[in-house]
Every structure is written in structure tokens, then in C-alpha cells.
Scaffold this active site. Structure first.
Site, PDB file in Angstrom:
ATOM      1  CG  ASP A 339      -0.237   0.120   2.543  1.00  0.00           C
ATOM      2  OD1 ASP A 339       1.007   0.194   2.549  1.00  0.00           O
ATOM      3  OD2 ASP A 339      -0.924   0.154   3.576  1.00  0.00           O
ATOM      4  CG  ASP A 341       1.430   3.139   4.554  1.00  0.00           C
ATOM      5  OD1 ASP A 341       0.277   2.755   4.796  1.00  0.00           O
ATOM      6  OD2 ASP A 341       2.373   2.346   4.326  1.00  0.00           O
ATOM      7  CG  ASP A 430      -3.835   2.907   4.568  1.00  0.00           C
ATOM      8  OD1 ASP A 430      -4.888   2.665   3.940  1.00  0.00           O
ATOM      9  OD2 ASP A 430      -3.227   2.045   5.234  1.00  0.00           O
TER      10      ASP A 430
END
Ligand code: DCT
Ligand code: MG
Length: 506
Positions: A339, A341, A430
Site C-alpha cells: 500500500d 501510506d 492510506d
């Protein structure tokens, strides 16, 4: 293991012809002028060494019989990195220490190929680093100095003991799936210790003085040293439970509880679950299934940077003095991640509060958000840091599935339902938004690695009587919260030497 096996390419001669090194040297053409080899006699024996030296010369390699400054590559057989260092230490007459320290497997491959083959990590007994520094420390004492806390060790990305750390991490994951938290922790801590070593474990003696390696861990290491694999690990990865949990937890929005439920219900494949009309999935899980292939494939650093640059530009147009930082694994230097961040703050009090919703609106209007879930802040400044090492923080955050268009983010007009002829990739992103006062703590927490963070908190509690989490640091002796505006401030409060993010890959 390569390091322990006698090379099969070169047969041992019972009575090799002893030759004068300089004489035979003159007889063969030097083909590879940039490298000068030296074979360590220790554990190799004089006659075998002579035979190998002569062979190398026949192949056009330069080889010295003495350790001179001209030597570029030291080759050892049946020696571990620390053992070679120990020997070198006893020969400290040479000042220059910039050579590769390699296993015989590299030499035999070179002889087989007839030219110097590329050095790979499996060939390296010592990673080329500050050799003079390692040289000043005896191998055994350097082992004793390995701290039990990852925050007191440097752990760069390159893991030269991956064969062992992979095994421990699989076993840790299996314990997590079984709910055995204590054993899970032990495997992760043992793995983190080995990741910090700058030499490959080649014999059981190399483990002397290392912390957190109990008998259970040592048995596994011994088995891998002997067989190159561990039966217990193989049993785990072929086991029904591990395979199912791996599969289920790979779906966005599915955790251990749901995996346990599905496993108990007898499900083993995604198809069985996805197509079951009885199931009610959360919105997150529905999107997890929809973009499963993309989300479970790796994100490259360039993709992460592309998204980060794009998002930062939007945020800076909204709030010019906002601070937007790419964190997580990519900040630690990883080339691939699962992912992206991104942590966001603003030095002007409360200005950070409008950023998330406004940014999401802009991204949505551009058709770049496939899914998002905002968690509003529940942060209370006066609350003491959590005692749980894995506690989640209370900052405002957003879990996104971002639509990364392959020709460049935002370069084309994107409509929904373009699942066919796809020119985009679904990427997990995120966002975490923090007040400025907590930013350094949040950045430290979100940079990871997870194991590094756990050890940092454990160190604060056990060694400093302090409580640390992503929101702050509380000194229990003085009964105060300690302010920090940089990560360096936090390390200083804890009495720790500062570690750069790329040394936190525990
Ligand atoms: N973290 C946290 N609170 C969470 C989730 C994560 O404090 N709720 C921390 C721990 C590590 C860091 O943030 C980043 O987490 P991940 O993205 O899961 O890990 P990573 O190191 O970035 O690795 P990956 O490449 O798998 O994303
Ligand atoms: Mg990450």
C-alpha cells in the site's frame, strides 16, 4: 546450504603437484586484470589451496599467495564471515580492507564459467560495508553486543539471512493464525535479530551471544543449515489452515476473525465464498473482491511516488503550508509495497482538519477513487499512551482504493465501469491526518517496520519507564508528556542513537 557443502565442480586431488606460486603465475596470460584473488588456507588445507590457485591461474585469474594490498577478493571454504574476520584480524599488517569476502561457491562458479561471475548475496560471507569498523571488533564480541531491541540495532533492507528469517516469519504468521500470540512474538523477535546481522549465519557457532534465540529457534536454524530447509515450515505452508488464512486475509477488509469463521465453515477457496448468496459482505470486502488481483499485486516505488506527488500537489493547493510525507515501507527504502501510506499535517493549529474531506472530494470528482472509508479522529490529547504495543492510533484517517491510470495519474478522463480494456490499476492508499504537535510521533509510528515499532515501545516501557505510542511519549517518572517536533527529538528523549528510516527494517 551452499556454504557448508564441499564444491562438487572441483575434485579433491590426493597429491596435487606443489608449485611455486610466482612461477606458475608467469606462465599464464592474465585475462581479468581488475581482480586479484586470495584463497584462505584455513580449513582448506595447503595442497587443495595450491591446486585451486593453479587452476585459477590457468583460467586467467590473478591470484596472490600472500594477503597483499592488491587483493580484491578473499575466498574461503567452510569458514563463516566472522571466522574470516577473526583470521584477518590476526593478520592486521594489511591496512587496506576493501575486498569482497566470498565463499568458495563463487570461486567454483568462476572456474566453471571461465570468467568472474557476478557476486550474489549467497556468495558473500561478509557484506561489503565499513569493513574497517567490523575489523576492529572481534566477531564474538560483536555478537554479544547485539541488542534485544530493534531500536538499538541497525536493520537495513538487505537481509542476508533471509533463508532463516523467512522460515521464522512463516512460523510467526502461522502462530498468529492459530491465536498463539506469545510464540508469534518470539519468532518475530528472533527473525528481527537475524535481519540485523551483517554476516550470514553459516555455522551454529555464529549464533553465540545473540539474544532471543531459544532452543526452539536454534533447532530450526540447525535444520536449515544442514538440509537447506525446515520440515516444520514445509508442513505449515502445505497445511490447510495456513493456506486458507493466507488466502482469506489477502482480501481487503478481511481479518483474522472472518478468516476463522470461513475456515470453520469449511470454505477453502475465494470462489466458494464470493459466489455464496448467503454471505453478507461489508462494502470494504465487496471492493476487496472486485479489485482482488490488483490489490494483491505489488506496488512499485515509482507507482507510489506518482500517487504521492499527485496527492501532495492537490493538498498544497488547498493548504500551502501543509506537510505531506510518504511513509510506511517506501520511506524505509523498500522498492515494492502492498500500500501507499501518506501522512499529513499543518503547522497552523487546526488547519489540518479540513484537508482530508476536501482532498477526497477533489479526487472523487476526478474519478480517481474506487472506494474510500474515512475514520474520524477520536484523539484526546490528555489520554495516556496505550499499553498495548499493537494498539491502533486515534487520528483521522482514510482507507482508499485509488485508481492509478497507467499513462500518468489524472492524464485522461476516467469513467466508471472500465473493467475491460483496463488502463489503470487499483492501488491501496492510506491517508493519516495528525495535529502538528503529534506529527513526529505519528510519523515515527507509521514509518515502521511493525517489529521496529513494537521494540521501540517495549524499550520505552522496560528500559525508560515511559509510555510510547503514535500520539506521544509519557514519562512516568516525571509524570509529563514529552514534546517532540522531529523523530530525532523522540530518539533523544528515549536516550537512543538516532536511526534513519532505512535502518528500521526489523
Ligand atoms: N501502522 C500503524 N497503525 C496502523 C497500521 C500501520 O501504526 N493501523 C504502522 C506500522 C507500520 C506502518 O504503519 C506501515 O504499515 P504497513 O503499510 O502495513 O506496512 P509497511 O511497512 O508499509 O509495508 P507494506 O509494504 O506491506 O505496506
Ligand atoms: Mg505500507
Amino acid at each position: 546450504m551452499d556454504l557448508l557443502r564441499r564444491p562438487t565442480v572441483l575434485p579433491l586431488r590426493k597429491k596435487p603437484k606443489m608449485m611455486d606460486a610466482s612461477f606458475s603465475f608467469c606462465n599464464y596470460e592474465i585475462k581479468f586484470k581488475e581482480i586479484v584473488l586470495f584463497l584462505l588456507e584455513r580449513k582448506m588445507g595447503a595442497s587443495r589451496r595450491n591446486f585451486l590457485m593453479n587452476l585459477a591461474r590457468k583460467r586467467g585469474f590473478q591470484i596472490e599467495s600472500e594477503l597483499r594490498d592488491s587483493v580484491t577478493h578473499i575466498v574461503a571454504e567452510n569458514n563463516s564471515g566472522p571466522e574470516v574476520l577473526e583470521w584477518l584480524q590476526s593478520k592486521q599488517q594489511s591496512k587496506k580492507m576493501e575486498f569482497e569476502i566470498l565463499d568458495i561457491s563463487w570461486f567454483t562458479e568462476c572456474m566453471g564459467a571461465g570468467f568472474p561471475v557476478e557476486i550474489q548475496s549467497r556468495h558473500q560471507l561478509m557484506v561489503q560495508q565499513d569493513c574497517s569498523a567490523s575489523f576492529n571488533t572481534s566477531p564474538s564480541s560483536s555478537c554479544v553486543q547485539v541488542s534485544q531491541y530493534a531500536c538499538q540495532r541497525r536493520t537495513p533492507l538487505q537481509d542476508i539471512n533471509q533463508i532463516f528469517t523467512d522460515a521464522f516469519e512463516i512460523l510467526a504468521e502461522n502462530c498468529e493464525f492459530l491465536g498463539n500470540k506469545e510464540l508469534c512474538k518470539s519468532f518475530l523477535r528472533a527473525s528481527a535479530v537475524l535481519k540485523s546481522l551483517r554476516f550470514p549465519i553459516a555455522t551454529m557457532k555464529d549464533l553465540d551471544g545473540l539474544p532471543l534465540l531459544g532452543n526452539e529457534m536454534k533447532t530450526i536454524i540447525e535444520e536449515i543449515l544442514e538440509d537447506g530447509k525446515c520440515a516444520r515450515v514445509l508442513d505449515v505452508i502445505n497445511g490447510e489452515r495456513y493456506k486458507s488464512f493466507k488466502l482469506f486475509t489477502s482480501i481487503f477488509g478481511v481479518g483474522l476473525k472472518t478468516s476463522e469463521k470461513w475456515f470453520r465453515m469449511g470454505f477453502r477457496t475465494l470462489e466458494e465464498i464470493k459466489n455464496n448468496p448467503e454471505f453478507k459482505f461489508t462494502k470494504m470486502q465487496k471492493y476487496g473482491f472486485l479489485h482482488y488481483e490488483d490489490i494483491t499485486s505489488y506496488i512499485s516505488k515509482s507507482e507510489a511516488l506518482e500517487i504521492y506527488d499527485f496527492v501532495r500537489d492537490i493538498i498544497l493547493k488547498l493548504v500551502p503550508d501543509a506537510v505531506v510525507t510518504l511513509t510506511g515501507g517506501f520511506r524505509r527504502g523498500k522498492e515494492r509495497g502492498h500500500d501507499v501510506d501518506i501522512i499529513i499535517t499543518c503547522p497552523r493549529k487546526e488547519k489540518e482538519k479540513s484537508i482530508l474531506h476536501n482532498t477526497i472530494t477533489i479526487l472523487k470528482n476526478q474519478g480517481l477513487i474506487l472506494f474510500y472509508d474515512i475514520n474520524e479522529s477520536t484523539f484526546v490529547e490528555t489520554k495516556l499512551p496505550s499499553k498495548k504495543v499493537d494498539a491502533l492510533d486515534h487520528f483521522q484517517k482514510c482507507f482508499i482504493i485509488f485508481k492509478l491510470v497507467k499513462e500518468g495519474v489524472g492524464a485522461t478522463n476516467i469513467k466508471d465501469n472500465e473493467m475491460e480494456s483496463k488502463n489503470w490499476k487499483a492501488v491501496r492508499v492510506d491517508f493519516v491526518i495528525t495535529p502538528y504537535k503529534q506529527y513526529a510521533y505519528a510519523l515515527l509510528g507509521w514509518t515502521g517496520s511493525r517489529q521496529f515499532e513494537r521494540d521501540l515501545r517495549r524499550y520505552a516501557t522496560n528500559e525508560k519507564k515511559m509510555m510510547l505510542d503514535n500520539h506521544g511519549l509519557f514519562d512516568k517518572t516525571k509524570n509529563v508528556f514529552l514534546d517532540a517536533y522531529t523523530e530525532e527529538d523522540i530518539f533523544e528523549h528515549l536516550g537512543l542513537e538516532y536511526l534513519e528510516p532505512w535502518d528500521r527494517n526489523a
